[in-house]
Design an enzyme around this catalytic site. Structure first.
Site, PDB file in Angstrom:
ATOM      1  N   ASP A 176       0.849  -1.044  -0.166  1.00 19.51           N
ATOM      2  CA  ASP A 176       0.003  -0.256   0.194  1.00 19.51           C
ATOM      3  C   ASP A 176       0.441   1.319  -0.298  1.00 19.51           C
ATOM      4  O   ASP A 176       1.593   1.470   0.055  1.00 19.51           O
ATOM      5  CB  ASP A 176      -0.752   0.090   1.311  1.00 19.51           C
ATOM      6  CG  ASP A 176      -2.084  -1.184   1.288  1.00 19.51           C
ATOM      7  OD1 ASP A 176      -2.218  -1.531  -0.345  1.00 19.51           O
ATOM      8  OD2 ASP A 176      -2.729  -1.300   2.054  1.00 19.51           O
ATOM      9  N   ASP A 225      -7.298   2.736   6.866  1.00 23.26           N
ATOM     10  CA  ASP A 225      -5.370   2.619   7.796  1.00 23.26           C
ATOM     11  C   ASP A 225      -5.467   3.981   7.937  1.00 23.26           C
ATOM     12  O   ASP A 225      -6.974   4.571   8.265  1.00 23.26           O
ATOM     13  CB  ASP A 225      -4.625   2.133   6.712  1.00 23.26           C
ATOM     14  CG  ASP A 225      -4.878   3.174   5.439  1.00 23.26           C
ATOM     15  OD1 ASP A 225      -5.463   3.563   5.226  1.00 23.26           O
ATOM     16  OD2 ASP A 225      -4.167   2.331   3.893  1.00 23.26           O
ATOM     17  N   ARG A 246      -3.671  -4.645   7.480  1.00 24.25           N
ATOM     18  CA  ARG A 246      -4.799  -3.764   7.850  1.00 24.25           C
ATOM     19  C   ARG A 246      -6.236  -4.147   8.273  1.00 24.25           C
ATOM     20  O   ARG A 246      -6.683  -4.010   9.297  1.00 24.25           O
ATOM     21  CB  ARG A 246      -5.479  -3.324   5.943  1.00 24.25           C
ATOM     22  CG  ARG A 246      -4.439  -1.715   5.774  1.00 24.25           C
ATOM     23  CD  ARG A 246      -5.093  -1.586   4.771  1.00 24.25           C
ATOM     24  NE  ARG A 246      -5.127  -1.819   3.745  1.00 24.25           N
ATOM     25  CZ  ARG A 246      -5.362  -1.935   2.334  1.00 24.25           C
ATOM     26  NH1 ARG A 246      -6.629  -0.735   2.455  1.00 24.25           N
ATOM     27  NH2 ARG A 246      -5.654  -2.691   1.636  1.00 24.25           N
ATOM     28  N   TYR A 295       6.034  -8.890   8.436  1.00 28.05           N
ATOM     29  CA  TYR A 295       6.435  -7.470   8.656  1.00 28.05           C
ATOM     30  C   TYR A 295       6.283  -6.707   9.316  1.00 28.05           C
ATOM     31  O   TYR A 295       6.240  -6.916  10.826  1.00 28.05           O
ATOM     32  CB  TYR A 295       4.384  -6.959   8.446  1.00 28.05           C
ATOM     33  CG  TYR A 295       4.205  -7.545   6.965  1.00 28.05           C
ATOM     34  CD1 TYR A 295       4.445  -6.529   5.880  1.00 28.05           C
ATOM     35  CD2 TYR A 295       3.744  -8.590   6.191  1.00 28.05           C
ATOM     36  CE1 TYR A 295       3.975  -6.565   4.259  1.00 28.05           C
ATOM     37  CE2 TYR A 295       3.847  -8.747   5.097  1.00 28.05           C
ATOM     38  CZ  TYR A 295       3.576  -7.859   3.917  1.00 28.05           C
ATOM     39  OH  TYR A 295       3.132  -8.329   2.952  1.00 28.05           O
TER      40      TYR A 295
END
Length: 302
Positions: free
Chosen positions: A38, A79, A173, A65
């Protein structure tokens, strides 16, 4: 040039923007990536150059991540870049122990509902395009994903920092959103860094600025990771005549090779000529090696 670049995508640009920058830097039209990030996110993006783009689908695709989850806020994009739908103050019931307990429940195989603002297609249209026009479906089908490991690194409410090792296709997310739902506070993703994609690690990645300097020095090719190394596969060498046969897509009998190979039919490996990979080969059930992806221009230049 043929191979892969381990590039750091900065926050604030799209994955498409990064591919465009690499295309301009390398002078190669055929450039692709091994998984989007993203615009908010940063970190490792694996970029294929030339015919290596055809090998992107074979790269190990587990991801790691570092995520910053903001509790107490719910947004339409899951987000902090989206429109705020709801905000809540956190009360004393939201403890570090409770947060760790809820996050532990995500580990393993699960069916995850993706964000409405995502690049997933329905009816040939991307969800985020439909969402921007108010045409997104009210309910989205779940997708199977797997969380291999989830470690809470810090809790400084309203922010939770976690490291997440997961399968391809996992939306961090969605984890932020679902954690907020379980806690009754709402939640969204505040920051995201992809630390690893397959065999590519962030400590070995190059920034756009570094690659630009290397391009000016005409040494960009020094950063290329070969297909053999990137896929982590075994390889075997052949002579020039055999290299040409493989480059022409011919199947090769194991009996024609001086190769001791005891492998399952799904085994893949590279045929190489003078250290350059010729083709990604697959062993068939009838003991033939079949070229799956031919990198013919990488050979006969020797």
């Amino acid at each position: 040039m043929i191979g892969f670049l381990n590039v750091i995508k900065p926050s604030g640009i799209t994955s498409h923007d990064l591919v465009y920058k690499i295309r301009k830097l390398s002078g190669i039209k055929q450039v692709g990536h091994g998984g989007t990030l993203d615009p908010l996110a940063q970190g490792v993006m694996v970029v294929g150059l030339g015919k290596a783009c055809r090998l992107l689908q074979y790269l190990p695709d587990d991801k790691c991540y570092r995520a910053e989850i903001l509790l107490g806020r719910r947004t339409d994009t899951d987000d902090t870049e989206g429109s705020i739908l709801e905000e809540k103050e956190l009360d004393a019931s939201i403890t570090e122990a409770l947060i760790k307990e809820k996050l532990a429940g995500f580990v393993g195989k699960l069916i995850q509902i993706p964000p409405v603002y995502s690049a997933i297609k329905q009816g040939g249209r991307k969800l985020y395009e439909m969402a921007r026009k108010g045409e997104a479906p009210r309910e989205l089908p779940g997708r199977p994903v797997e969380i291999h490991k989830l470690e809470v690194l810090a809790v400084e409410l309203p922010v939770v920092v976690a490291r997440i090792e997961c399968s391809k296709g996992t939306y961090i997310r969605s984890i932020a959103r679902d954690l907020g739902m379980l806690l009754g506070t709402g939640g969204c993703l505040q920051g995201l860094v992809r630390e690893q994609s397959g065999n590519f690690k962030i400590e070995e990645a190059h920034s756009i600025e570094e690659l630009t300097e290397l391009r000016a020095e005409q040494s960009l090719s020094n950063c290329l990771v070969s297909p053999v190394e990137a896929l982590g596969l075994d390889s075997f060498e052949v002579d020039e005549a055999m290299a040409k046969r493989i480059a022409n897509g011919q199947r090769i009998a194991l009996s024609d090779l001086d190769l001791d190979l005891n492998a399952a039919p799904e085994k893949r490996l590279f045929a190489c000529y003078r250290a350059n990979p010729i083709a990604l080969m697959k062993l068939t059930e009838d003991s033939l090696l079949r070229p799956e992806v031919v990198l013919d221009h990488a050979i006969l230049s020797n």
